[in-house]
Design a protein around this motif. Structure first.
Motif, short mmCIF file in Angstrom:
data_model
loop_
_atom_site.label_atom_id
_atom_site.label_comp_id
_atom_site.label_asym_id
_atom_site.label_seq_id
_atom_site.Cartn_x
_atom_site.Cartn_y
_atom_site.Cartn_z
N GLU A 230 0.83 -1.18 -0.07
CA GLU A 230 -0.11 -0.10 -0.20
C GLU A 230 0.96 1.05 -0.08
O GLU A 230 2.12 1.14 0.44
N GLU A 231 0.41 2.38 -0.57
CA GLU A 231 1.20 3.65 -0.32
C GLU A 231 1.47 4.21 0.88
O GLU A 231 2.30 4.66 0.90
N GLN A 232 0.39 3.87 1.66
CA GLN A 232 0.66 4.46 3.07
C GLN A 232 1.91 3.52 3.71
O GLN A 232 3.15 4.40 4.28
N GLY A 235 5.10 4.84 2.24
CA GLY A 235 5.31 6.26 2.80
C GLY A 235 5.89 6.25 4.08
O GLY A 235 7.12 6.72 4.28
N GLU A 261 2.70 15.95 -0.46
CA GLU A 261 1.33 15.79 -0.70
C GLU A 261 0.75 14.17 -0.84
O GLU A 261 0.10 14.03 -1.82
N HIS A 262 1.31 13.64 0.00
CA HIS A 262 1.18 12.06 -0.05
C HIS A 262 -0.41 11.87 0.29
O HIS A 262 -1.19 12.79 0.93
N SER A 263 -0.77 10.64 -0.22
CA SER A 263 -2.47 10.47 -0.21
C SER A 263 -2.73 9.92 1.36
O SER A 263 -3.84 10.31 1.55
N SER A 264 -1.83 9.70 2.14
CA SER A 264 -2.06 9.45 3.57
C SER A 264 -1.88 10.69 4.17
O SER A 264 -0.86 11.36 4.07
N PRO A 265 -2.90 11.22 4.95
CA PRO A 265 -2.71 12.43 5.75
C PRO A 265 -1.74 12.38 6.81
O PRO A 265 -0.95 13.25 6.75
N ALA A 268 1.78 12.53 5.00
CA ALA A 268 2.11 13.80 4.52
C ALA A 268 2.30 14.89 5.69
O ALA A 268 3.24 15.63 5.54
#
Length: 318
Positions: A230-232, A235, A261-265, A268
């Motif tokens: 997963e992207e998170q 990250g 600007e990552h999709s996971s707040p 980011a």
């Protein structure tokens, strides 16, 4: 009215379900009964435990649960102890575990530990008792004893592996060590859960960083990033690499800028906090303030937002 009800129960043949409700009522008003009435009540409870033990168990669980929800743990303990004494041994084990949890809830640590350790000798309750004991030790902040206990637990199912994972996640960073690192690695080897394997690898990298083994930390963060699904997850692995570079006085800005600007707040916000902190350490005050300009972490909770504010205050005061 209690004496009359007692006589009705003693002199009348009643269905067990109905009798249970009447005994439940009397038990709730035990303090108002005479010594003779209490003696008769306990006699009927023992008889019912032989005739319909499962009904009595259900009553005990419901009544003690109610007491606990009301904050009356002492009453729940007294009721459970009396109820267990009436039941045959083969029916007691599950309730004994509930009782151990109550002791822990009441912070009667000695009683809780003794009960958990005794129950851990029962094969069907071994893991549940060890899990309860570990939670009790954690509540007392006896983290070293908790870690030693976890080292001796041998999970036999995915649920038990997840249980140990939850316990490991409760250990504060200040008590993370080579022992906890080994436990994470052992769990990852036993599990088919890709998320657990990733978490174990990330924990291992964090431990390398904490131990100043920077090359091993970077290598392990790379492995975690490569196996992330997963992207998170990806990250968090990159944030670990950036933290390692910053610790070794190397420039982490390229990684952190890519995560702004990552999709996971959470990723980011952490990236922006680390980037602003890095700029501050380089005396680049304007850049640090620009990173945080217009950004807020209120939605993630006060801890996150206060970290941002601390950096702003530090930058403005420099």
């Amino acid at each position: 009215q209690f004496e009359l009800l007692e006589k009705v129960i003693l002199l009348t043949q009643i269905e067990p379900v109905v009798e249970l409700q009447l005994l439940y009522f009397l038990e709730n008003h035990r303090s108002k009964l005479s010594p003779e009435a209490i003696k008769n009540l306990e006699s009927k409870q023992r008889a019912l435990a032989t005739l319909a033990p499962d009904l009595l168990i259900q009553q005990l669980l419901e009544q003690t649960s109610l007491y606990r929800s009301q904050g009356k743990t002492d009453k729940a303990i007294a009721q459970m102890e009396r109820g267990i004494a009436n039941l045959p041994k083969e029916k007691r084990l599950g309730l004994e575990l509930e009782l151990a949890d109550m002791y822990s809830e009441a912070q009667d640590w000695a009683q809780a530990e003794a009960k958990y350790r005794a129950l851990a000798e029962e094969p069907e309750l071994r893991f549940s008792a060890q899990f309860g004991l570990a939670l009790s030790l954690n509540a007392q902040e006896k983290h070293e004893k908790m870690i030693a206990l976890l080292e001796g637990i041998k999970p036999s199912s995915s649920e038990e592996i997840q249980g140990i994972q939850q316990l490991l996640e409760r250990i504060p960073e200040t008590h993370q060590s080579e022992q906890t690192q080994a436990l994470w690695k052992s769990l990852a080897q036993k599990s088919d859960d890709s998320e657990l394997k990733f978490t174990a690898l990330l924990q291992e990298a964090d431990q390398f960083l904490q131990d100043d083994k920077f090359e091993k930390a970077l290598e392990t963060y790379d492995q975690a990033e490569n196996m992330a699904l997963e992207e998170q997850q990806r990250g968090w692995a990159k944030l670990g690499k950036a933290r390692t570079l910053s610790t070794t006085e190397k420039d982490p800005s390229a990684i952190l800028l890519s995560l702004q600007e990552h999709s996971s707040p959470e990723v980011a916000v952490q990236a922006n906090i680390q980037l602003a902190q890095f700029y501050l350490e380089q005396d680049q005050i304007t850049e640090a303030l620009d990173v945080l300009e217009g950004r807020s972490a209120e939605d993630l909770g006060p801890g996150w937002d206060s970290s941002m504010e601390e950096i702003r205050v530090h930058a403005l005061g420099t």
